[in-house]
Enzyme design. Structure first.
Site, PDB file in Angstrom:
ATOM      1  N   ARG A 169     -21.682  -1.905  -1.092  1.00 39.43           N
ATOM      2  CA  ARG A 169     -21.067  -3.199  -0.775  1.00 39.43           C
ATOM      3  C   ARG A 169     -21.504  -3.717   0.594  1.00 39.43           C
ATOM      4  NH1 ARG A 169     -14.648  -4.006  -1.211  1.00 39.43           N
ATOM      5  NH2 ARG A 169     -14.500  -2.547   0.523  1.00 39.43           N
ATOM      6  N   ARG A 227     -19.289  -3.062   5.951  1.00 37.30           N
ATOM      7  CA  ARG A 227     -18.045  -2.922   6.705  1.00 37.30           C
ATOM      8  C   ARG A 227     -17.991  -1.537   7.336  1.00 37.30           C
ATOM      9  NH1 ARG A 227     -13.199  -4.890   2.770  1.00 37.30           N
ATOM     10  NH2 ARG A 227     -12.275  -3.009   3.656  1.00 37.30           N
ATOM     11  N   ARG A 246       0.838  -1.197   0.000  1.00 36.94           N
ATOM     12  CA  ARG A 246       0.000   0.000   0.000  1.00 36.94           C
ATOM     13  C   ARG A 246       0.876   1.251   0.000  1.00 36.94           C
ATOM     14  NH1 ARG A 246      -4.956  -2.575   1.323  1.00 36.94           N
ATOM     15  NH2 ARG A 246      -6.478  -1.252   2.249  1.00 36.94           N
TER      16      ARG A 246
END
Ligand code: AMP
Length: 224
Positions: A130, A162, A93
């Site tokens: 999502r 999430r 990342r």
């Protein structure tokens, strides 16, 4: 039999990395190594790492490079990965992580880093919709929910949004992506290890594009 592979998959949150990594891990018969999944499992088990990670993850921030790379080095040292390779999802990342990954793999190299490109407006829509299974991590969306009452079709686990897919955390994660993760694309490009692939269209169409890019790279390297 399709040979193994050593792949990194890059892209903004919501670009479809997780789905594509699963497809690629089946295609090349290699383990799917997802740092996000490993961390979520640690949070769920309440391990010392999980306790440390939870708050940072909920805010949509990144964990420290050394902590992440220690976890990744351990996983990449296991026999299944050593024998066949891996599809690495969610790591590197940062440029520091990419440098540490290169050291972990040396003297071998990655086959390729694949960057899945999707416009920001589209990833924002995908992330807000999502939903994921808290047990097995299967992905759903508000437009394609599980069959029965938000319980997972695969394992029966609870399907939820999430914490880090909530609006504030999404904005934070995309900002971090631009600042810390986008420079990785240049890092891999300058080492001739990058393929950029459009992530729009059906998941299968995107997988075909990615496999084509990987095979083209292999032919080119084979001739080099
Ligand atoms: P992901 O499922 O890949 O979006 O990861 C979820 C969260 O885990 C991220 O928002 C970070 O907080 C943490 N995380 C996962 N991979 C890394 C990484 N390579 N470096 C730092 N933090 C990470």
């Amino acid at each position: 039999m399709v040979p193994g592979a050593r792949l990194v998959v890059l892209g903004k949150q919501g670009a479809g990395k997780g789905t594509q990594c699963v497809h690629l891990s089946h295609h090349y018969v290699v383990p799917h190594v997802s740092t996000g999944d490993m961390l979520r499992a640690a949070v769920k088990q309440g391990t010392p790492l999980g306790r440390k990670a939870k708050e940072v993850m909920d805010r949509g921030e990144l964990l420290g490079d050394d902590l992440i790379m220690e976890m990744v080095a351990e996983r990449l040292g296991e026999s299944d990965v050593r024998a066949r390779g891996f599809v690495l999802d969610g790591c590197p990342r940062t440029v520091e992580q990419a440098e540490q990954l290169a050291e972990i793999l040396a003297p071998a190299h990655l086959d390729l880093a694949v960057d899945i490109e999707v416009p920001t407006a589209q990833v924002l829509r995908r992330l807000a919709a999502r939903r994921v299974c808290t047990d097995c991590g299967a992905n759903y969306s508000t437009s394609q929910p599980p069959k029965v009452n938000w319980t997972c079709d695969i394992c029966g686990g609870e399907v939820v949004q999430r914490e880090d897919d909530r609006e504030e955390a999404i904005a934070r994660r995309l900002e971090l992506y631009e600042r810390q993760t986008a420079p990785l694309i240049d890092w891999y490009r300058s080492r001739d290890l990058l393929a950029s692939v459009s992530g729009t269209g059906t998941p299968d169409a995107v997988t075909r594009r990615i496999v084509k890019a990987i095979e083209a790279r292999r032919r080119r390297k084979g001739r080099a």
